[in-house]
Design a protein around this motif. Structure first.
Motif, PDB file in Angstrom:
ATOM      1  N   TYR A 190       0.833  -1.196   0.000  1.00  0.00           N
ATOM      2  CA  TYR A 190       0.000   0.000   0.000  1.00  0.00           C
ATOM      3  C   TYR A 190       0.872   1.253   0.000  1.00  0.00           C
ATOM      4  CZ  TYR A 190      -3.284   3.576   1.574  1.00  0.00           C
ATOM      5  OH  TYR A 190      -4.031   4.731   1.672  1.00  0.00           O
ATOM      6  N   ASP A 191       1.898   1.244   0.850  1.00  0.00           N
ATOM      7  CA  ASP A 191       2.800   2.394   0.947  1.00  0.00           C
ATOM      8  C   ASP A 191       3.556   2.633  -0.366  1.00  0.00           C
ATOM      9  OD1 ASP A 191       1.991   2.704   3.551  1.00  0.00           O
ATOM     10  OD2 ASP A 191       3.686   1.577   4.399  1.00  0.00           O
ATOM     11  N   GLU A 192       3.836   1.551  -1.075  1.00  0.00           N
ATOM     12  CA  GLU A 192       4.582   1.659  -2.342  1.00  0.00           C
ATOM     13  C   GLU A 192       3.672   2.025  -3.518  1.00  0.00           C
ATOM     14  OE1 GLU A 192       6.316  -2.187  -2.606  1.00  0.00           O
ATOM     15  OE2 GLU A 192       7.733  -1.855  -0.950  1.00  0.00           O
ATOM     16  N   GLY A 193       2.356   2.115  -3.279  1.00  0.00           N
ATOM     17  CA  GLY A 193       1.415   2.494  -4.346  1.00  0.00           C
ATOM     18  C   GLY A 193       0.995   1.347  -5.231  1.00  0.00           C
ATOM     19  N   HIS A 194       1.149   0.100  -4.736  1.00  0.00           N
ATOM     20  CA  HIS A 194       0.788  -1.083  -5.532  1.00  0.00           C
ATOM     21  C   HIS A 194      -0.552  -1.672  -5.131  1.00  0.00           C
ATOM     22  CE1 HIS A 194       4.614  -1.063  -7.466  1.00  0.00           C
ATOM     23  NE2 HIS A 194       5.303  -1.351  -6.365  1.00  0.00           N
ATOM     24  N   ALA A 195      -1.263  -1.033  -4.179  1.00  0.00           N
ATOM     25  CA  ALA A 195      -2.493  -1.625  -3.665  1.00  0.00           C
ATOM     26  C   ALA A 195      -3.665  -0.646  -3.738  1.00  0.00           C
ATOM     27  CB  ALA A 195      -2.278  -2.093  -2.225  1.00  0.00           C
ATOM     28  N   THR A 196      -4.859  -1.216  -3.746  1.00  0.00           N
ATOM     29  CA  THR A 196      -6.183  -0.580  -3.758  1.00  0.00           C
ATOM     30  C   THR A 196      -6.678  -0.297  -5.181  1.00  0.00           C
ATOM     31  OG1 THR A 196      -5.589   1.758  -3.665  1.00  0.00           O
ATOM     32  CG2 THR A 196      -5.710   0.552  -1.540  1.00  0.00           C
ATOM     33  N   VAL A 197      -8.005  -0.311  -5.267  1.00  0.00           N
ATOM     34  CA  VAL A 197      -8.675  -0.033  -6.548  1.00  0.00           C
ATOM     35  C   VAL A 197      -8.413   1.406  -6.975  1.00  0.00           C
ATOM     36  CG1 VAL A 197     -10.940   0.205  -7.641  1.00  0.00           C
ATOM     37  CG2 VAL A 197     -10.472  -1.769  -6.184  1.00  0.00           C
ATOM     38  N   THR A 198      -8.313   2.303  -5.980  1.00  0.00           N
ATOM     39  CA  THR A 198      -8.052   3.717  -6.296  1.00  0.00           C
ATOM     40  C   THR A 198      -6.737   3.875  -7.039  1.00  0.00           C
ATOM     41  OG1 THR A 198      -9.263   4.411  -4.332  1.00  0.00           O
ATOM     42  CG2 THR A 198      -7.765   6.011  -5.311  1.00  0.00           C
ATOM     43  N   LYS A 199      -5.700   3.242  -6.520  1.00  0.00           N
ATOM     44  CA  LYS A 199      -4.387   3.315  -7.167  1.00  0.00           C
ATOM     45  C   LYS A 199      -4.402   2.607  -8.520  1.00  0.00           C
ATOM     46  CE  LYS A 199      -1.993   5.639  -4.136  1.00  0.00           C
ATOM     47  NZ  LYS A 199      -1.427   6.950  -4.492  1.00  0.00           N
ATOM     48  N   LEU A 200      -5.144   1.507  -8.584  1.00  0.00           N
ATOM     49  CA  LEU A 200      -5.269   0.787  -9.856  1.00  0.00           C
ATOM     50  C   LEU A 200      -5.919   1.680 -10.909  1.00  0.00           C
ATOM     51  CD1 LEU A 200      -5.242  -1.752 -11.666  1.00  0.00           C
ATOM     52  CD2 LEU A 200      -7.442  -2.388 -10.634  1.00  0.00           C
ATOM     53  N   ALA A 201      -6.969   2.391 -10.514  1.00  0.00           N
ATOM     54  CA  ALA A 201      -7.665   3.277 -11.459  1.00  0.00           C
ATOM     55  C   ALA A 201      -6.730   4.356 -11.985  1.00  0.00           C
ATOM     56  CB  ALA A 201      -8.863   3.912 -10.772  1.00  0.00           C
ATOM     57  N   GLU A 202      -5.942   4.953 -11.086  1.00  0.00           N
ATOM     58  CA  GLU A 202      -4.991   5.989 -11.493  1.00  0.00           C
ATOM     59  C   GLU A 202      -3.958   5.419 -12.468  1.00  0.00           C
ATOM     60  OE1 GLU A 202      -3.230   7.827  -8.113  1.00  0.00           O
ATOM     61  OE2 GLU A 202      -5.122   8.572  -7.312  1.00  0.00           O
ATOM     62  N   LYS A 203      -3.446   4.239 -12.143  1.00  0.00           N
ATOM     63  CA  LYS A 203      -2.421   3.628 -12.994  1.00  0.00           C
ATOM     64  C   LYS A 203      -2.975   3.307 -14.383  1.00  0.00           C
ATOM     65  CE  LYS A 203       0.865  -0.231 -13.200  1.00  0.00           C
ATOM     66  NZ  LYS A 203       2.064   0.607 -13.412  1.00  0.00           N
ATOM     67  N   LEU A 204      -4.187   2.728 -14.393  1.00  0.00           N
ATOM     68  CA  LEU A 204      -4.787   2.365 -15.673  1.00  0.00           C
ATOM     69  C   LEU A 204      -5.094   3.599 -16.518  1.00  0.00           C
ATOM     70  CD1 LEU A 204      -7.237  -0.499 -14.644  1.00  0.00           C
ATOM     71  CD2 LEU A 204      -5.043  -0.714 -15.801  1.00  0.00           C
ATOM     72  N   THR A 205      -5.578   4.663 -15.883  1.00  0.00           N
ATOM     73  CA  THR A 205      -5.873   5.901 -16.610  1.00  0.00           C
ATOM     74  C   THR A 205      -4.610   6.475 -17.235  1.00  0.00           C
ATOM     75  OG1 THR A 205      -7.713   6.387 -15.120  1.00  0.00           O
ATOM     76  CG2 THR A 205      -6.871   8.210 -16.437  1.00  0.00           C
ATOM     77  N   HIS A 206      -3.524   6.499 -16.443  1.00  0.00           N
ATOM     78  CA  HIS A 206      -2.241   6.978 -16.960  1.00  0.00           C
ATOM     79  C   HIS A 206      -1.750   6.091 -18.103  1.00  0.00           C
ATOM     80  CE1 HIS A 206      -1.027  10.317 -14.365  1.00  0.00           C
ATOM     81  NE2 HIS A 206      -1.619   9.693 -13.362  1.00  0.00           N
ATOM     82  N   GLU A 207      -1.873   4.762 -17.918  1.00  0.00           N
ATOM     83  CA  GLU A 207      -1.411   3.817 -18.943  1.00  0.00           C
ATOM     84  C   GLU A 207      -2.150   4.044 -20.254  1.00  0.00           C
ATOM     85  OE1 GLU A 207       0.825   1.447 -19.251  1.00  0.00           O
ATOM     86  OE2 GLU A 207       1.622   1.336 -17.213  1.00  0.00           O
TER      87      GLU A 207
END
Length: 618
Positions: free
Chosen positions: A276-293
């Protein structure tokens, strides 16, 4: 979801909207578009991930929604704006009043697309969700991979699903989202294996681990290693999420509440807190990553997409031009259309026989065939002459004994001369007829090729033209053959203008004198040497004249009848066809397959033009 700054939203949304627009136009039929495809084994938690991202419930239980591809278009709205939904399939568009209605609308769409609940369809359902709580993102959800067919399903259902998945994930512009539960060995999952088959280096693949709350004790460190890209490395790495479980679904726990519970789960977890601290966890972080990708992928792909659209437009337009325009429905205009088509064809037929440029169709080079065939004829004449000259030496004495009367030595026996010349000329007749037939076949083939390219979409018109070509060529071949044989009969008269013959005889004598100087002796050890030598000179001299006549006359006869007359007669008879009332509609009936192809090309051209407009407006 985390708030994106306005500048980022202004940059991301137009890019995603553009690709969504191109996909809705059907441009993906013509070229690959940037996309994110979601795949996973059965019970991998794939639907839960999509629900968490979109904030709406999707069909569950029987897995109905995964019986066909589902395009999930999420559009982030400003706080305070009303939720909006829309579902599109098979040309139908329906607005969705509230998030609670989404599941039922999806079931209804599936019922129309896949009439059997156990079948697979390639038709796409497009689900658009607009909300202040969703990311700017478009995903394509594909059927879950199954290994065993349930009752009523075809035995090869698993292979059908894999074929559909491969169709999407094989495209080089598609990012593959592989959903894998934490409580299984990731290396054994079918979804990851399929991704590795089409993306060997893991360049396009992103892994999502689900169900972290179901991990067996003692295996947590393995899960952490997977997410940190230490087990099966993927360039885009891994994310881990915790979505609604069955208990929460039954209790109808809201999605915002689930998001908060997920956040708390990772923050408090002994092993997964670091993820979580590294930014690899949660749907929120997943959404941000996918949007950027997705937005980055679209931005880098746009220049090439523009180029491909222009290239495809040019190709499609060129293809359409080959098919020409459709016949008018008005009778008078239809006749003009037919006359124009036939006139263009007959003019091309005449141009073909005169070596001029054609207006339509690929140009068969008739004259290269003529040169080749006439060249073969001349070569045959030359070789026959050479063989004849060699044979004279052996045969002239035999003919002298047979035909010589009371002539004294030194006098020429005309009968010997005439018999030998006639025999040689007769031997040339059949090769000339063969040459005629070969050229006739070549010209017939060229005319038929021209008819097929001129009347591409009209099989009855092609059929009619072929029949006319066949009839005309048969008649002209018969006429030309008769004339060739007449030409040989005339040559058998053994006659020549005195001056022409004297000139040829003088030339033969000069050649004989030159041979003597070179040490050649044509006739040896013959008592009647002078007589035989004189006969041979006369025979060779006359054959030279006869072969020159045949070298000129035979090609002339063939060219006149097989080229010039055939084109003129074809023009006359084809134009007569246009005046036959009863045949007009039949002749302009279009080939069904070609007509379908033309319609498809028109659709493709329209799509590409609209796509060009979309790009220009970006």
């Amino acid at each position: 979801m985390s708030t994106l700054n306005q500048q980022y939203e202004e940059k991301v949304r137009p890019c995603i909207d553009l690709i969504d627009s191109l996909r809705s136009l059907g441009v993906e039929k013509d070229l690959a578009l940037p996309a994110i495809a979601v795949i996973g084994d059965q019970s991998s938690g794939k639907s839960s991930v999509l629900e968490a991202l979109s904030g709406v419930a999707l069909p569950r239980g029987s897995g109905i929604v995964t019986r066909c591809p589902l395009e999930l278009k999420m559009k982030r709205m400003k706080e305070g704006e009303e939720w909006y939904g829309k579902i599109s399939y098979q040309g139908i568009e329906e607005e969705i009043e509230s998030p609670a209605d989404v599941e039922e609308k999806c079931r209804k769409a599936l019922g129309k697309i896949a009439r059997s609940w156990l079948s697979i369809s390639e038709e796409l359902i497009s689900l658009e969700i607009c909300s202040a709580h969703v990311p700017d993102l478009t995903l394509i959800d594909l059927p879950s991979i199954t290994r065993v067919a349930v009752k009523g399903q075809p035995e090869n259902i698993g292979e059908q699903i894999k074929t559909l998945i491969r169709k999407y994930i094989s495209r080089q512009k598609t990012t593959i989202l592989v959903v894998v539960p934490c409580n299984v060995d990731i290396a054994t999952t079918e979804a990851l294996k399929m991704a590795q088959e089409v993306d060997l280096g893991g360049e396009r693949t992103l892994g999502i681990l689900t169900k972290p709350d179901l991990v067996d004790k003692g295996t947590e460190e393995t899960v952490v290693a997977v997410v940190r890209n230490e087990v099966i490395p993927l360039k885009k790495g891994y994310m881990i999420v915790r979505c609604r479980g069955q208990e929460e679904i039954k209790k109808k726990v809201s999605f915002p509440e689930v998001i908060e519970k997920e956040k708390a789960f990772f923050k408090k977890h002994v092993y997964f807190q670091t993820l979580y601290d590294e930014g690899h966890a949660t749907v929120t972080k997943l959404a941000e990553k996918l949007t950027h990708e997705l937005s980055h992928h679209i931005e880098t792909s746009l220049p090439r997409i523009e180029e491909q659209i222009e290239e495809k437009l040019e190709e499609t337009q060129a293809e359409l031009e080959k098919y020409g325009s459709e016949p008018p429905s008005d009778e008078a205009e239809r006749r003009v259309f037919l006359i124009d088509k036939v006139t263009a064809f007959t003019q091309d037929a005449i141009s073909l026989t005169t070596g001029e440029e054609l207006k339509c169709g690929d140009k068969p080079n008739v004259f290269s065939t003529l040169r080749r065939e006439f060249g073969k004829w001349n070569t045959h004449l030359d070789r026959s002459g050479e063989k004849f000259n060699k044979r004279i030496e052996k045969e002239v004495e035999k003919y002298e004994e047979k035909y010589r009367g009371r002539e004294l030595p030194g006098f020429i026996n005309y009968k010997t001369f005439e018999v030998m010349v006639k025999e040689q000329i007769r031997q040339l007749e059949e090769p000339a007829v063969i040459n005629l037939k070969e050229i006739g076949d070549a010209v017939t083939k060229a005319f038929i090729q021209l008819a097929e390219s001129s009347f591409t979409r009209f099989p009855e018109l092609v059929k009619k033209a072929k029949a006319k070509i066949g009839d005309i060529m048969r008649k002209l071949l018969s006429t030309a053959q008769s004339m060739l044989r007449t030409q040989f009969k005339m040559e058998l008269l053994v006659s020549s203008v005195d001056r022409t013959y004297s000139s040829s005889l003088s030339e033969s004598k000069r050649e004989k004198d030159e041979d003597k100087l070179k040490g050649k002796n044509i006739v040896r050890n013959m008592d009647n040497h002078a007589t035989l030598q004189e006969i041979m000179l006369h025979i060779k001299s006359y054959y030279k004249i006869a072969s020159q006549n045949l070298a000129y006359q035979i090609p002339l006869v063939i060219r006149y009848h097989i080229l010039q007359e055939s084109a003129i007669q074809l023009q006359r008879e084809m134009l007569q066809v246009t005046q036959e009332e009863k045949d007009m509609y039949k002749l302009l009936c279009q080939d069904y397959d070609l007509d379908m192809k033309r319609t498809a090309l028109q659709g493709q051209f329209k799509r590409l033009m609209e796509a060009r407009t979309c790009l220009a407006e970006l």
